[in-house]
Design an enzyme around this catalytic site. Structure first.
Site, short mmCIF file in Angstrom:
data_model
loop_
_atom_site.label_atom_id
_atom_site.label_comp_id
_atom_site.label_asym_id
_atom_site.label_seq_id
_atom_site.Cartn_x
_atom_site.Cartn_y
_atom_site.Cartn_z
N GLY A 270 53.38 17.88 31.12
CA GLY A 270 52.62 16.65 30.97
C GLY A 270 52.74 15.80 32.21
O GLY A 270 53.29 16.22 33.24
N GLY B 181 56.70 15.00 32.36
CA GLY B 181 57.77 15.93 32.07
C GLY B 181 57.30 17.36 31.85
O GLY B 181 56.11 17.64 31.75
N ASP C 28 48.99 5.57 21.52
CA ASP C 28 48.32 6.69 22.20
C ASP C 28 47.97 7.80 21.20
O ASP C 28 48.19 8.99 21.47
CB ASP C 28 49.20 7.24 23.32
N LYS D 181 62.27 18.57 26.32
CA LYS D 181 61.43 17.86 27.28
C LYS D 181 62.30 17.34 28.41
O LYS D 181 63.24 16.59 28.18
CB LYS D 181 60.70 16.71 26.60
#
Length: 417
Positions: free
Chosen positions: A104, A107, A217, A124
Site C-alpha cells: 500500500g 506499508g 476511509d 504489515k
C-alpha cells in the site's frame, strides 16, 4: 456422623507450558488459577517479566483466563510473551514470513505463520527514513483505535511492534483470505446478496460510531471477506480513522474521491464528522447493488461535480422501493439532514423481506439527485478546464490509499467502472 472429606486433588491438572527458545514448564492448574499466577511462574523459571501474556492451544486457538478451568490434563499450552514493544526479536522469534502478499501507500503486507501455533497472520510493515515525530503519532493512532474495537466484522489487531530508532512500525493482524468486497460488486450480485454484505458493514460502523470512532476511509477495497468459503466480512484500514469532533490533522483531503461526502470536499470542513462514513456506506451499498459507484464520472472533475450536486442514477429496472428510499436519505448534501448510521441500521430495507418492483421508465437511467438548488448553484460552471481547476483549486485530493490488510491485488481496469 461422619462427613466426606473434600479434596482438590481431582481438580488439579498437570499441563505443559512452552514458549519459543524456552524449556518446557510443568504447569499445575486448579479452579483458582489466574493469568497472573502463570506469569509469576514464568518469571521464576524462565526469568521473563511477561507484561502481556497470551496463551494458545497448539492448534492456534487463543484461550482466555476464564477458559483455564476447562483445560484438560496433559494439554500443551503455548505462552506468547510480550515484554517490550521495541524488541524486534519478539517478532523474529515468534513468526515466520511465508510470502509477500500486498503493498500500500505506507506499508508492505506479508503473510506470516506463528512458529508454535501455526496460526496465519497478516504482518504489515511500515517504514520510512523521513518520518517525523508527528508521523509516528499518527501511526500510533491506528493501533490505539483498533485495540478498542472488538467486533466480529472488524479486523483484529494482535500485536504491534514499534522501532523508533529504525523508523519502523510492524502490526500483526488477523489474516483474511477471501479478497476484498470489490470483487463481489458486479451486476450479477442480487439485491438480497448485497443486503447481506451491507448489513454487516452497517452494524460494524454503528459499533464504531457508538464509541465516537469514525473510519474516514470506507470503500469496497477496505472491506475483506474472511475466507473464500463464507460471506462474512471484516472492515480494515483504520489508518486515518479518528474520533468524532477532532480537528483535521492535514490540509489535504485524505480518502478516495468516489466515496467522499460533499462536505469533505469543502474548504470549511475542519472537524471529523460521522456523516462522512454514512455517505461512504451509501456508496458501498449502491456499488454492491448496481455494480458501479454512484457518482463516478468520466473524469475527476465530473465525479466532483456529481458529488456536490448529489447526482446519481438508478441503473436497474428492478429494485426495491426500500432501497431507493434508503439511498435518498443517505445521499443528502447537508450532513445535518443526512440519516445517521443508526437510522440506516433500522431502515426497512434491512428489516423487511425484499419486495422488487418494476420502475416505469423508458430508458435505463433514472436521475435521483435530491438537491436541485445545489445543481443550480453549480450550473454556471461551463468549461471542462474550469471543472478541472475546481477539483484541485482549494484542497488536494488523495485519490487512493493503502489498505492495512489488503491481501488481494485488483488490477485498476478490473475495478468498478
Amino acid at each position: 456422623m461422619s462427613s466426606t472429606k473434600f479434596t482438590m486433588q481431582s481438580y488439579v491438572r498437570s499441563c505443559t507450558l512452552i514458549s519459543t527458545n524456552q524449556n518446557p514448564i510443568r504447569l499445575m492448574l486448579n479452579p483458582n488459577t489466574k493469568f497472573s499466577d502463570v506469569a509469576k511462574l514464568i518469571q521464576i523459571v524462565w526469568r521473563q517479566n511477561a507484561q502481556q501474556l497470551r496463551l494458545f492451544l497448539i492448534d492456534g486457538t487463543e484461550i482466555e483466563e476464564k477458559d483455564l478451568i476447562s483445560i484438560k490434563k496433559g494439554t500443551t499450552l503455548y505462552a506468547q510473551l510480550k515484554n517490550d514493544e521495541s524488541d524486534l526479536s519478539n517478532l523474529k522469534f515468534e513468526y515466520d514470513i511465508v510470502k509477500r502478499v500486498g503493498e500500500g501507500g505506507q506499508g508492505i503486507i506479508f503473510l506470516g505463520k506463528h512458529k508454535e501455533t501455526k496460526e496465519l497472520v497478516a504482518i504489515k510493515k511500515i517504514s520510512s527514513s523521513t518520518w517525523q515525530d508527528q508521523d509516528m503519532e499518527i501511526l500510533e493512532q491506528e493501533s490505539l483505535i483498533l485495540k478498542q474495537l472488538d467486533h466480529k466484522n472488524i479486523v483484529k489487531l494482535y500485536e504491534k511492534f514499534t522501532y523508533p530508532n529504525q523508523k519502523e512500525v510492524i502490526m500483526v493482524m488477523e489474516y483474511l483470505q477471501g479478497g476484498s468486497l470489490l470483487t463481489q460488486a458486479n451486476s450479477k450480485l442480487t439485491e438480497g446478496e448485497a443486503k447481506h454484505f451491507s448489513r454487516q458493514v452497517v452494524e460494524a460502523i454503528a459499533y464504531c460510531h457508538e464509541r465516537k470512532i469514525i473510519h474516514c476511509d470506507l470503500k469496497l477495497e477496505n472491506i475483506m471477506l474472511s475466507s473464500l468459503s463464507c460471506k462474512d466480512i471484516k472492515i480494515i484500514d483504520f489508518g486515518v480513522s479518528n474520533y468524532a469532533g477532532q480537528p483535521l490533522v492535514t490540509e489535504n483531503v485524505v480518502g478516495t474521491l468516489s466515496y467522499l461526502a460533499p462536505e469533505v470536499l469543502s474548504s470549511s470542513y475542519k472537524f471529523i464528522q460521522p456523516g462522512q462514513d454514512v455517505w461512504a456506506v451509501g456508496c458501498i451499498i449502491y456499488g454492491l447493488v448496481f455494480g458501479k459507484l454512484p457518482f463516478d464520472g468520466n473524469s475527476p472533475s465530473e465525479t466532483y461535480r456529481n458529488i456536490i450536486q448529489c447526482n446519481y442514477q438508478i441503473t436497474k429496472k428492478s429494485v426495491s422501493k426500500e432501497l431507493i428510499h434508503l439511498l435518498s436519505i443517505i445521499f443528502v448534501v447537508n450532513p445535518k439532514e443526512r440519516a445517521n448510521i443508526f437510522d440506516v441500521l433500522s431502515h426497512n430495507w434491512f428489516r423487511e423481506q425484499l419486495k422488487i418492483f418494476k420502475l416505469n421508465f423508458s430508458g435505463i437511467n433514472v436521475r435521483i439527485g435530491r438537491s436541485s438548488s445545489v445543481a443550480k448553484m453549480y450550473s454556471s460552471r461551463k468549461s471542462y478546464d474550469e471543472d478541472q481547476g475546481l477539483v484541485i483549486s482549494q484542497r488536494k485530493i488523495v485519490f487512493s490509499r493503502r489498505s492495512v490488510t489488503r491481501l488481494d491485488k485488483v488490477p485498476f481496469g478490473a475495478k468498478i467502472k
